[in-house]
Design a protein around this motif. Structure first.
Motif, PDB file in Angstrom:
ATOM      1  N   ALA A 113       4.340   3.978   7.103  1.00 35.34           N
ATOM      2  CA  ALA A 113       3.417   3.069   6.430  1.00 35.34           C
ATOM      3  C   ALA A 113       2.028   3.122   7.064  1.00 35.34           C
ATOM      4  O   ALA A 113       1.012   3.187   6.375  1.00 35.34           O
ATOM      5  CB  ALA A 113       3.972   1.642   6.480  1.00 35.34           C
ATOM      6  N   GLY A 128       4.586  -2.029   4.039  1.00 31.56           N
ATOM      7  CA  GLY A 128       5.501  -0.891   4.092  1.00 31.56           C
ATOM      8  C   GLY A 128       6.844  -1.268   4.700  1.00 31.56           C
ATOM      9  O   GLY A 128       7.903  -0.939   4.158  1.00 31.56           O
ATOM     10  N   GLY A 173      -1.560   4.335   5.428  1.00 35.09           N
ATOM     11  CA  GLY A 173      -2.781   3.543   5.533  1.00 35.09           C
ATOM     12  C   GLY A 173      -3.933   4.324   6.146  1.00 35.09           C
ATOM     13  O   GLY A 173      -5.072   4.240   5.700  1.00 35.09           O
ATOM     14  N   THR A 186       3.506   1.303  -0.369  1.00 31.51           N
ATOM     15  CA  THR A 186       2.551   1.313   0.745  1.00 31.51           C
ATOM     16  C   THR A 186       1.231   1.965   0.339  1.00 31.51           C
ATOM     17  O   THR A 186       0.148   1.468   0.671  1.00 31.51           O
ATOM     18  CB  THR A 186       3.144   2.067   1.943  1.00 31.51           C
ATOM     19  N   SER A 195       8.736  -3.652   2.352  1.00 35.50           N
ATOM     20  CA  SER A 195       9.261  -3.028   1.139  1.00 35.50           C
ATOM     21  C   SER A 195      10.430  -2.092   1.458  1.00 35.50           C
ATOM     22  O   SER A 195      11.380  -2.005   0.681  1.00 35.50           O
ATOM     23  CB  SER A 195       8.155  -2.305   0.367  1.00 35.50           C
ATOM     24  N   VAL A 232      -1.195  -3.256   5.508  1.00 39.87           N
ATOM     25  CA  VAL A 232      -0.543  -2.120   4.851  1.00 39.87           C
ATOM     26  C   VAL A 232       0.773  -1.794   5.554  1.00 39.87           C
ATOM     27  O   VAL A 232       1.814  -1.584   4.918  1.00 39.87           O
ATOM     28  CB  VAL A 232      -1.475  -0.883   4.856  1.00 39.87           C
ATOM     29  N   THR A 233       0.727  -1.779   6.879  1.00 39.41           N
ATOM     30  CA  THR A 233       1.940  -1.495   7.643  1.00 39.41           C
ATOM     31  C   THR A 233       3.003  -2.558   7.385  1.00 39.41           C
ATOM     32  O   THR A 233       4.184  -2.246   7.212  1.00 39.41           O
ATOM     33  CB  THR A 233       1.603  -1.429   9.145  1.00 39.41           C
TER      34      THR A 233
END
Lengths: 243, 101
Positions: free
Chosen positions: A178, B88, A182, B72, B91, B84-85
């Protein structure tokens, strides 16, 4: 500091304050990322002392995240160096751009100054250079603050990480993926980047399944860079961007 | 406070190559002018490398990981790095639960 170049005594504090003021928000943002990095290091079996060495000697977040993603025991040195070189190659262009704005730095001080070159210190220095010269005081205060936050948070993460439990149970094993998605977004430049990502992802996944790690990085990187070359406009329309 | 010798060697090698990239620009400052396709290829290095590192997890692990990667990426168009992390991680947990494991 024993500066051989002229520094007006009255301005030293102002320069130092400006350095702190500019870097402070970046430090705040770096701490959680550093905690995450330290946790991931610990999950890969690195001791806090090793995390401290890496964060203070390499001191390049993107390359360190890539390295810990590739990490196995014993460390695959060639793959780590190759990945680090590719990811940090952007420093070369940053240096090319910043060098003419740092005429106040002479001899070994220039080489000491560039030890602290990061995306963040580069961006802040370029911004400052728009309105005034970059003094040694400003650069060293601003640029050297970041490693304090980075080393402190990564080592803390590597110590506290195990207290958080099984990373997979928390989904933390996906945190990397993730985070990288980003980071990729930060480099987004439209169509060319889309081709880069598509080629890199396809080649990397294919090679990982067929040949195994760590060759997927070299394969994906090569395919992505080649895709960008062919997807880009061949006309040097934007030549001055190179500097 | 243990430091494995191979790990130390790897860290020193990574440090050396990183420092070389930091000072290389000092020697090239008046010579390197990248344009057009060469510049695009150079600019593509960070995303190409970053995505190559995670592509096997994102694309070749299972549908929950691939679906989470897509969510993400969507989040990355609007949010900064930490949110964002978090999106991620949340999810992938949700999709893994849906997948039954």
């Amino acid at each position: 500091m024993n500066a051989p170049y002229p520094v007006r005594p009255a301005s030293v504090w102002a320069e130092a304050r400006a350095g702190v003021r500019d870097m402070a928000p970046v430090m705040v943002a770096a701490v959680p990322i550093g905690l995450l990095f330290g946790t991931l290091c610990r999950a890969k079996g690195l001791a806090p002392a090793e995390v401290m060495l890496m964060s203070s000697l390499v001191f390049a977040g993107g390359a360190e995240f890539a390295a810990i993603g590739l990490w196995t025991t014993p460390a695959p040195i060639a793959a780590l160096v190759f990945s680090t070189l590719l990811i940090n190659a952007r420093h070369v262009l940053m240096g090319v751009s910043l060098r003419p704005k740092m005429r106040a730095f002479r001899g070994w001080r220039l080489y000491a100054a560039f030890y602290f070159l990061t995306d963040e210190s580069w961006a802040l220095a370029e911004r400052r250079a728009l309105t005034q010269p970059i003094s040694a005081t400003y650069w060293f205060v601003m640029a050297a603050l970041l490693p304090i936050a980075w080393v402190g948070s990564t080592v803390t993460g590597s110590i506290l990480g195990p207290l958080l439990g099984d990373p997979k149970q928390l989904g933390a094993d996906f945190a990397f993926t993730a985070l990288f998605i980003g980071l990729v977004a930060a480099f987004w430049r439209g169509r060319v980047t889309a081709w880069t990502i598509a080629a890199s992802g396809a080649a990397s996944a294919l090679v990982e399944v067929t040949a195994g790690a760590p060759w997927h990085v070299a394969a994906g990187a090569t395919a992505g860079i080649a895709a960008a070359y062919f997807a880009a406009d061949p006309d040097p329309a934007d030549g001055k961007d190179a500097a | 406070m243990t430091v494995d010798p191979v790990t130390l060697a790897a860290i020193l090698a990574m440090s050396a190559v990183t420092y070389l990239t930091r000072i290389a620009g000092l020697f090239l400052a008046d010579r390197l002018v990248l344009r057009g396709r060469a510049k695009a290829a150079f600019d593509a290095i960070p995303p190409a490398v970053l995505f190559a590192v995670v592509a096997p997890t994102a694309l070749a692990t299972g549908w929950p990981e691939t679906a989470a990667a897509a969510v993400t990426a969507l989040a990355a168009t609007r949010l900064s790095l930490l949110p964002v992390t978090a999106v991620g991680v949340a999810s992938v947990l949700a999709f893994r639960t849906l997948a039954g494991g």
